[in-house]
Write an enzyme that holds these catalytic residues in place. Structure first.
Site, PDB file in Angstrom:
ATOM      1  N   LEU A   1      14.376  46.491  44.003  1.00 22.67           N
ATOM      2  CA  LEU A   1      13.639  47.702  44.413  1.00 22.67           C
ATOM      3  C   LEU A   1      13.640  48.571  43.131  1.00 22.67           C
ATOM      4  CD1 LEU A   1      15.237  47.946  48.023  1.00 22.67           C
ATOM      5  CD2 LEU A   1      13.229  46.942  47.237  1.00 22.67           C
ATOM      6  N   GLU A   2      12.256  48.736  42.595  1.00 23.96           N
ATOM      7  CA  GLU A   2      12.074  49.343  41.476  1.00 23.96           C
ATOM      8  C   GLU A   2      11.544  50.783  41.608  1.00 23.96           C
ATOM      9  OE1 GLU A   2      10.114  46.830  38.688  1.00 23.96           O
ATOM     10  OE2 GLU A   2      11.261  45.158  39.176  1.00 23.96           O
ATOM     11  N   ASN A   3      11.579  51.092  42.942  1.00 24.31           N
ATOM     12  CA  ASN A   3      10.888  52.534  43.288  1.00 24.31           C
ATOM     13  C   ASN A   3      12.031  53.189  43.952  1.00 24.31           C
ATOM     14  OD1 ASN A   3       7.880  52.149  42.350  1.00 24.31           O
ATOM     15  ND2 ASN A   3       8.079  50.536  43.758  1.00 24.31           N
TER      16      ASN A   3
ATOM     17  N   ARG B   1       6.361  47.814  34.088  1.00 19.65           N
ATOM     18  CA  ARG B   1       6.554  48.959  34.838  1.00 19.65           C
ATOM     19  C   ARG B   1       6.096  50.164  34.036  1.00 19.65           C
ATOM     20  NH1 ARG B   1       9.680  45.359  34.819  1.00 19.65           N
ATOM     21  NH2 ARG B   1      10.903  44.625  36.695  1.00 19.65           N
TER      22      ARG B   1
END
Length: 595
Positions: A420-422, A15
């Site tokens: 969900l990294e956003n 990331r």
């Protein structure tokens, strides 16, 4: 999702764009900067880290001025509990009016969380559409929440983790264009002692036409689809009603705007009785005639063991060992298939096997079934670093639940993993997962894999979502990597790659409301599995021992032990296989041997 980049990049979950602390500083400084930024955009930081939407218009500001608060009538009824619990409803009989301690007058609320009940006490208040309101109350105790729901815009809440003496909580909201009633509430938290609340104030324009009659009781109440954990209800619309309250065995459990509802979180093979009332600005109708329903038996499928190891299986080739599901090491109890992708329909996802794996759909399904027969759970992971799934309204929440359930039925998945990294919307992701739970039943496995920054405060969307679905959540496997330094639960800053980093950050979740069984430690399986944060399996095991037994700790030692901690997770089974399964061979037996 850019599959070609994932194939070429051996660190597909790195990331680099999300590392907010590449130059780490204490979170207090970060919070101060964030507060200034929020203020500039019309947001304000409330309580112990909760963030609320602030009134944005001059009219909203005038409603919250000191002069307006002084002149406005308090819309809350029996705000100081001088008349016992009149006008208030407390979940599970958890509330009582007491004479001491009190903030003012001769009464106050005492509410006691027990088991899965967080001791929520609420009342419905008449309001005006398109108007601004300020809600406040005085509280005393640990982990106490104050909020408003059914606002028609953004529902709000604030909280305090510790109020040894009376402390005032306050928040504000604006009603929607057709909102005539809102529900104000307070609640405590699971496993915490009794809390006290007193002197509620709801400032703003009073609602209702004095000549408007209270609606009549709804008729035609009937049950629809019944699962092992949910019952669908419908009834005839009532003239003059702006909303409806749903009662389960005499206790109000839902407020809805339409003439239907789905009651979730029920126990399999159990009989329940339901009633509904109609509401408007003039008040609440008598209850409808009751209907009864018995939930179905629990569905088939493996149960997650008390202590479990989770591993992500890669549906792509990024340089790690290419595997079939049948190749996944036996130490893994939960196998998260990564990833489902977004479709052109808002909120909807789909899963397709990567053709490069040369893996037939029939064999994939058969391998999943074989793992399940061996007592494993195989779930579908949604998102990843490059995932673009957005669940931001009721329609997309419904699409998400329907599409995940369709994938479960097609491939036999036991549940879903939220990676969900956003960013995510706590309100609508909660709605989506509860809808999925109603479809899938009580054996649904729900896991999450937030980044470290997402779990630093219960005010964050990921943390809120986890707490919102605590009754159906399996485990949160936070990613203790690619993050830099972070605050622990003791307020000190710890660098990643140490026992202290793992234990002090896990402590935030354990003391923030998650059950020990809902907390797992997520680490890379090898140095190539992440950009940073890899630790040897022995460090993972030491951290687990520190949390579960109080041994193997570093400089940070939790105030108590958590023997029920769920276990550990790794990215990924493929990187583990590339490293001779060293991670699972070391961590797996250790997890399964925890007390």
């Amino acid at each position: 999702m850019d599959r070609s980049r994932r194939t070429q990049d051996p660190r597909s979950r790195r990331r680099t764009g999300r590392n907010l602390l590449s130059h780490p500083r204490p979170l207090r400084a970060f919070t101060a900067l964030a507060a200034a930024a929020l203020a500039a955009t019309g947001l304000t930081v409330i309580g112990d880290g909760g963030t609320e939407a602030a009134a944005a218009s001059p009219a909203a500001a005038s409603h919250t001025s000191a002069a307006a608060r002084t002149a406005a009538a308090n819309l809350a009824k029996n705000p100081g509990f001088e008349s016992g619990l009149d006008n208030w409803t407390c979940s599970g009989g958890s509330g009582a009016a007491v004479g001491s301690p009190v903030h003012g007058g001769s009464g106050a609320l005492k509410a006691t969380p027990e088991g899965a009940d967080n001791a929520k006490c609420s009342q419905t208040v008449s309001v005006q559409p398109n108007s601004s309101y300020t809600l406040s109350a005085w509280v005393q105790g640990s982990y106490i929440y104050l909020g408003a729901s059914g606002t028609g815009t953004t529902d709000v809440s604030t909280w305090t983790s510790s109020a040894s003496s009376w402390q005032q909580l306050s928040t504000g909201f604006k009603t929607g264009p057709s909102t005539r009633t809102v529900t104000i509430y307070t609640h405590g938290w699971y496993g915490q002692p009794a809390y006290f609340a007193d002197d509620f104030t709801l400032d703003g324009p009073g609602g209702g036409d004095p000549g408007e009659p209270v609606p009549g009781a709804p008729g035609g109440l009937a049950t629809g689809t019944v699962t092992a954990s949910s019952v669908a209800l419908s009834w005839n619309p009532v003239t003059g009603a702006s909303g409806y309250n749903v009662y389960q065995d005499g206790a109000r459990v839902q407020s809805v705007s339409g003439a239907s509802a789905v009651v979730t979180g029920l126990t399999p093979s159990t009989s329940y009785q339901f009633q509904v009332t109609a509401t408007n600005s003039a008040g609440e109708s008598p209850k409808s005639a009751a209907v009864s329903a018995t939930t179905k038996e629990g569905g088939p499928g493996p149960s997650v063991p008390k202590h479990a190891v989770t591993g992500y299986w890669q549906n792509f080739n990024n340089g790690a060992t290419v595997q079939k599901i049948s190749d996944v090491q036996n130490q893994y109890d939960i196998i998260a298939v990564a990833f489902a992708d977004a479709t052109g329909t808002p909120g909807a996802v789909e899963f397709r096997l990567d053709p490069a794996l040369n893996y037939s759909e029939a064999q994939f399904k058969a391998d999943i079934a074989a793992k399940q027969a061996a007592g494993k759970s195989v779930i579908l992971s949604v998102g990843g670093e490059k995932g673009t799934v957005s669940v931001n309204d009721a329609n997309s929440a419904n699409n998400f639940a329907n599409s995940v359930y369709a994938a479960m039925q097609k491939y036999g998945f036991n549940g879903v993993d939220i990676d969900l990294e956003n960013g995510l919307n706590a309100t609508y992701m909660t709605q989506a997962l509860r809808s999925l739970s109603a479809k899938a039943g009580p054996r649904l496995v729900i896991t999450m894999a937030p980044q470290t920054i997402d779990m630093q405060s219960t005010g964050g969307s990921y943390f809120k979502t986890a707490l919102n679905i605590k009754d159906i959540l399996t485990v949160v496997n936070m990613q203790y990597y690619n993050s830099g330094a972070m605050n622990g639960c003791d307020g000190k800053v710890y660098g990643q790659g140490t026992v202290d980093f793992l234990t002090a950050l896990a402590c935030i979740q354990l003391e923030g409301g998650l059950a020990p069984s809902q907390v797992g430690l997520g680490l890379p399986a090898s140095p190539r599995g992440a950009g940073s944060g890899y630790v040897s399996p022995s460090i993972v095991n030491n951290a687990l021992d520190c949390l579960a037994k109080g041994t193997g700790c570093g400089s940070f030692k939790p105030a108590k032990t958590y023997p029920g901690i769920r276990g550990a997770m790794t990215w990924s089974t493929n990187w583990d296989a590339s490293n001779g399964n060293a991670w699972s061979n070391a961590v797996g037996p250790h997890v399964h041997g925890l007390p």
